[in-house]
Design a protein around this motif. Sequence first.
Motif, mmCIF file in Angstrom:
data_model
loop_
_atom_site.group_PDB
_atom_site.id
_atom_site.type_symbol
_atom_site.label_atom_id
_atom_site.label_comp_id
_atom_site.label_asym_id
_atom_site.label_seq_id
_atom_site.Cartn_x
_atom_site.Cartn_y
_atom_site.Cartn_z
ATOM 1 N N ALA A 79 0.826 -1.214 0.000
ATOM 2 C CA ALA A 79 0.000 0.000 0.000
ATOM 3 C C ALA A 79 0.856 1.259 0.000
ATOM 4 C CB ALA A 79 -0.936 -0.012 1.208
ATOM 5 N N ALA A 80 2.105 1.152 0.452
ATOM 6 C CA ALA A 80 3.001 2.312 0.454
ATOM 7 C C ALA A 80 3.397 2.733 -0.957
ATOM 8 C CB ALA A 80 4.250 2.002 1.281
ATOM 9 N N ASP A 81 3.167 1.852 -1.931
ATOM 10 C CA ASP A 81 3.458 2.183 -3.327
ATOM 11 C C ASP A 81 2.359 3.110 -3.844
ATOM 12 O OD1 ASP A 81 3.982 2.321 -6.018
ATOM 13 O OD2 ASP A 81 4.143 0.155 -6.329
ATOM 14 N N GLU A 82 2.686 4.385 -4.024
ATOM 15 C CA GLU A 82 1.682 5.381 -4.411
ATOM 16 C C GLU A 82 1.110 5.134 -5.798
ATOM 17 O OE1 GLU A 82 3.479 9.171 -3.969
ATOM 18 O OE2 GLU A 82 3.594 9.065 -1.764
ATOM 19 N N THR A 83 1.831 4.425 -6.642
ATOM 20 C CA THR A 83 1.335 4.183 -7.999
ATOM 21 C C THR A 83 0.140 3.239 -8.003
ATOM 22 O OG1 THR A 83 2.859 2.322 -8.346
ATOM 23 C CG2 THR A 83 3.643 4.538 -8.939
ATOM 24 N N LEU A 84 -0.042 2.451 -6.938
ATOM 25 C CA LEU A 84 -1.156 1.502 -6.896
ATOM 26 C C LEU A 84 -2.462 2.155 -6.474
ATOM 27 C CD1 LEU A 84 0.457 -1.688 -5.303
ATOM 28 C CD2 LEU A 84 0.034 -1.184 -7.706
ATOM 29 N N ASP A 85 -2.373 3.176 -5.605
ATOM 30 C CA ASP A 85 -3.562 3.867 -5.108
ATOM 31 C C ASP A 85 -4.544 2.886 -4.464
ATOM 32 O OD1 ASP A 85 -5.173 6.047 -4.558
ATOM 33 O OD2 ASP A 85 -6.250 5.939 -6.472
ATOM 34 N N LEU A 86 -4.013 2.028 -3.590
ATOM 35 C CA LEU A 86 -4.832 1.059 -2.861
ATOM 36 C C LEU A 86 -4.539 1.195 -1.373
ATOM 37 C CD1 LEU A 86 -4.329 -2.143 -5.068
ATOM 38 C CD2 LEU A 86 -6.388 -0.717 -4.967
ATOM 39 N N SER A 87 -5.592 1.082 -0.573
ATOM 40 C CA SER A 87 -5.405 1.161 0.868
ATOM 41 C C SER A 87 -4.833 -0.148 1.397
ATOM 42 C CB SER A 87 -6.736 1.449 1.559
ATOM 43 O OG SER A 87 -7.603 0.329 1.450
ATOM 44 N N SER A 88 -4.257 -0.086 2.599
ATOM 45 C CA SER A 88 -3.698 -1.290 3.215
ATOM 46 C C SER A 88 -4.781 -2.331 3.445
ATOM 47 C CB SER A 88 -3.017 -0.913 4.533
ATOM 48 O OG SER A 88 -2.465 -2.064 5.148
ATOM 49 N N GLY A 89 -5.974 -1.875 3.825
ATOM 50 C CA GLY A 89 -7.075 -2.808 4.050
ATOM 51 C C GLY A 89 -7.493 -3.529 2.776
ATOM 52 N N THR A 90 -7.537 -2.782 1.675
ATOM 53 C CA THR A 90 -7.905 -3.399 0.395
ATOM 54 C C THR A 90 -6.856 -4.404 -0.041
ATOM 55 O OG1 THR A 90 -9.114 -1.427 -0.326
ATOM 56 C CG2 THR A 90 -8.377 -2.938 -2.037
ATOM 57 N N VAL A 91 -5.585 -4.054 0.087
ATOM 58 C CA VAL A 91 -4.517 -4.976 -0.292
ATOM 59 C C VAL A 91 -4.563 -6.222 0.575
ATOM 60 C CG1 VAL A 91 -2.024 -5.295 -0.420
ATOM 61 C CG2 VAL A 91 -3.035 -3.126 -1.144
ATOM 62 N N GLU A 92 -4.811 -6.057 1.860
ATOM 63 C CA GLU A 92 -4.877 -7.206 2.763
ATOM 64 C C GLU A 92 -6.011 -8.143 2.350
ATOM 65 O OE1 GLU A 92 -5.005 -8.132 7.584
ATOM 66 O OE2 GLU A 92 -4.566 -6.116 6.827
ATOM 67 N N ARG A 93 -7.150 -7.563 1.961
ATOM 68 C CA ARG A 93 -8.270 -8.390 1.488
ATOM 69 C C ARG A 93 -7.879 -9.144 0.222
ATOM 70 N NH1 ARG A 93 -12.251 -6.895 -2.043
ATOM 71 N NH2 ARG A 93 -11.746 -4.683 -1.758
ATOM 72 N N PHE A 94 -7.192 -8.470 -0.694
ATOM 73 C CA PHE A 94 -6.729 -9.141 -1.910
ATOM 74 C C PHE A 94 -5.799 -10.305 -1.578
ATOM 75 C CE2 PHE A 94 -7.137 -5.195 -4.912
ATOM 76 C CZ PHE A 94 -8.514 -5.321 -4.835
ATOM 77 N N LEU A 95 -4.907 -10.085 -0.614
ATOM 78 C CA LEU A 95 -3.933 -11.125 -0.275
ATOM 79 C C LEU A 95 -4.620 -12.361 0.297
ATOM 80 C CD1 LEU A 95 -0.990 -9.032 1.246
ATOM 81 C CD2 LEU A 95 -1.174 -10.012 -1.043
ATOM 82 N N TYR A 96 -5.636 -12.147 1.123
ATOM 83 C CA TYR A 96 -6.358 -13.301 1.654
ATOM 84 C C TYR A 96 -7.088 -14.048 0.540
ATOM 85 C CZ TYR A 96 -5.441 -12.121 6.534
ATOM 86 O OH TYR A 96 -4.828 -11.905 7.745
ATOM 87 N N GLN A 97 -7.632 -13.310 -0.432
ATOM 88 C CA GLN A 97 -8.284 -13.954 -1.576
ATOM 89 C C GLN A 97 -7.279 -14.746 -2.407
ATOM 90 O OE1 GLN A 97 -10.069 -10.597 -3.550
ATOM 91 N NE2 GLN A 97 -11.854 -10.543 -2.210
ATOM 92 N N LEU A 98 -6.107 -14.178 -2.611
ATOM 93 C CA LEU A 98 -5.059 -14.860 -3.366
ATOM 94 C C LEU A 98 -4.575 -16.105 -2.627
ATOM 95 C CD1 LEU A 98 -3.100 -11.702 -4.548
ATOM 96 C CD2 LEU A 98 -4.391 -13.267 -6.019
ATOM 97 N N ALA A 99 -4.581 -16.051 -1.312
ATOM 98 C CA ALA A 99 -4.198 -17.220 -0.524
ATOM 99 C C ALA A 99 -5.232 -18.338 -0.674
ATOM 100 C CB ALA A 99 -4.042 -16.834 0.944
ATOM 101 N N GLU A 100 -6.505 -17.973 -0.739
ATOM 102 C CA GLU A 100 -7.559 -18.976 -0.907
ATOM 103 C C GLU A 100 -7.455 -19.689 -2.250
ATOM 104 O OE1 GLU A 100 -11.233 -16.986 -0.333
ATOM 105 O OE2 GLU A 100 -10.976 -16.715 1.833
ATOM 106 N N SER A 101 -6.987 -18.976 -3.263
ATOM 107 C CA SER A 101 -6.851 -19.584 -4.592
ATOM 108 C C SER A 101 -5.503 -20.253 -4.800
ATOM 109 C CB SER A 101 -7.070 -18.526 -5.675
ATOM 110 O OG SER A 101 -6.086 -17.508 -5.595
ATOM 111 N N GLY A 102 -4.615 -20.197 -3.784
ATOM 112 C CA GLY A 102 -3.342 -20.898 -3.871
ATOM 113 C C GLY A 102 -2.213 -20.126 -4.517
ATOM 114 N N VAL A 103 -2.457 -18.862 -4.912
ATOM 115 C CA VAL A 103 -1.411 -18.069 -5.554
ATOM 116 C C VAL A 103 -0.309 -17.734 -4.557
ATOM 117 C CG1 VAL A 103 -0.908 -15.892 -6.732
ATOM 118 C CG2 VAL A 103 -3.003 -17.152 -7.267
ATOM 119 N N ILE A 104 -0.705 -17.459 -3.331
ATOM 120 C CA ILE A 104 0.257 -17.307 -2.239
ATOM 121 C C ILE A 104 -0.158 -18.252 -1.122
ATOM 122 C CG2 ILE A 104 0.742 -14.901 -2.812
ATOM 123 C CD1 ILE A 104 -0.993 -14.066 -0.457
ATOM 124 N N GLU A 105 0.738 -18.469 -0.187
ATOM 125 C CA GLU A 105 0.443 -19.378 0.917
ATOM 126 C C GLU A 105 0.743 -18.683 2.243
ATOM 127 O OE1 GLU A 105 1.579 -23.904 2.486
ATOM 128 O OE2 GLU A 105 2.546 -23.038 0.700
#
Length: 388
Positions: free
Chosen positions: A329-355
């Motif tokens: 979220a510290a990357d200003e080019t993404l324009d995403l909040s920490s909460g939104t990124v955290e939600r994305f990461l949990y979704q990516l974990a559910e699909s197996g992209v990250i663990e």
Amino acid sequence: MDIDERIRRRQRGRSDRRLVVDYERLSPVSHVEEPVGRGPIIEELLDHFTPVFDGELPPNGYLWGPKGAGKSAIVTVLVDRLASLSLQPGSVIHTATRAQVTTIPQFVYVDAREADSRFALYRSILDGLVEDSVPTQGVGTDWMQERLENALVAEESGAVVALDHVSEAGTNDVGWLVEAVAPFDTVRWLAIGRDPPDAGMPVAAADVFAVDRYQDRLLVDVVMTRATEGLPGESLEHASARRIAEWAEGDAHDALAALLSAADVAVTSDRSHIEQADVGQGIDAVPRPCVSLGQLFSLPENRQAVLRSLAECDREELASVTTAAAAIAADETLDLSSGTVERFLYQLAESGVIERVPRENTSGKGRPPSRVELRFPTRAFCRLYDTR
């Protein structure tokens, strides 16, 4: 190989004596026009599709095999060639007395990773049947179904839909496909998945096709063929291709991801060929098990951007989902909040992209802290993402 490609190869070979790479040629996501070592299964599928040459629809079918066995490469090539035939005014069938013009069914390739709803499925099929642009929003599923029905009426011989990547993480299964196309009498399908068919799958045993992992010698040919297309001259030694193939254990996706990563290491080091040390780093850049790059590039753009930033995180930032989300979220080019990124990461974990790997010796209430491990070939993904 055409003349333009011969010229490009010589241009690459004369470019300051450095390793200049056509990354798309090395990419596991791209497919060649002639899949290496897959003649027998192509023959089986052509036998299955034989009725179309008489203007009739084939039975439904199912092709299965492990990741990296070349299923998508086989099907995309076949569908592309057969679709080009169906676009012709008619195929001439010669008999002893006369020539009969027969209209063959249309062929359409659909990726289940993108067609995850009836609306998306109907839109993908319709887009493959008509020349006019098909809307992606602003209309409903009923509207799309009606337009598809009209398009199928215009196609007297019907359509054959190849639905790839069924029953994977985040995609629908064959049962969903059967229900989705039930309203259309003139649609037949070939489903492509990784697992053998369930007992209740509505497909005859004769119409189920299996493809095995590549044998080492064939996978060496795959790696060398791609290296010849994507690298100048003899930039990859046969011994290096054999090393990659033996490590990949029959998985062409992982082998090509390692090849692309090794080439990227060599380019970064400003070398004119791929050395054994580059191959070692390329192999190390591909985790096992490994999520396919095709799955990553089918994600929404904002998820891909998060993964690109995640690949740059250091060990401390990957100590937990929270710290990783804050770093991204510290990357200003993404324009995403920490909460939104955290939600994305949990979704990516559910699909197996990250663990999410639980950390030891933790206590307290709530969700236990866990470090983040990446289950995709980061170097290959970053190079293709940046190139695109």
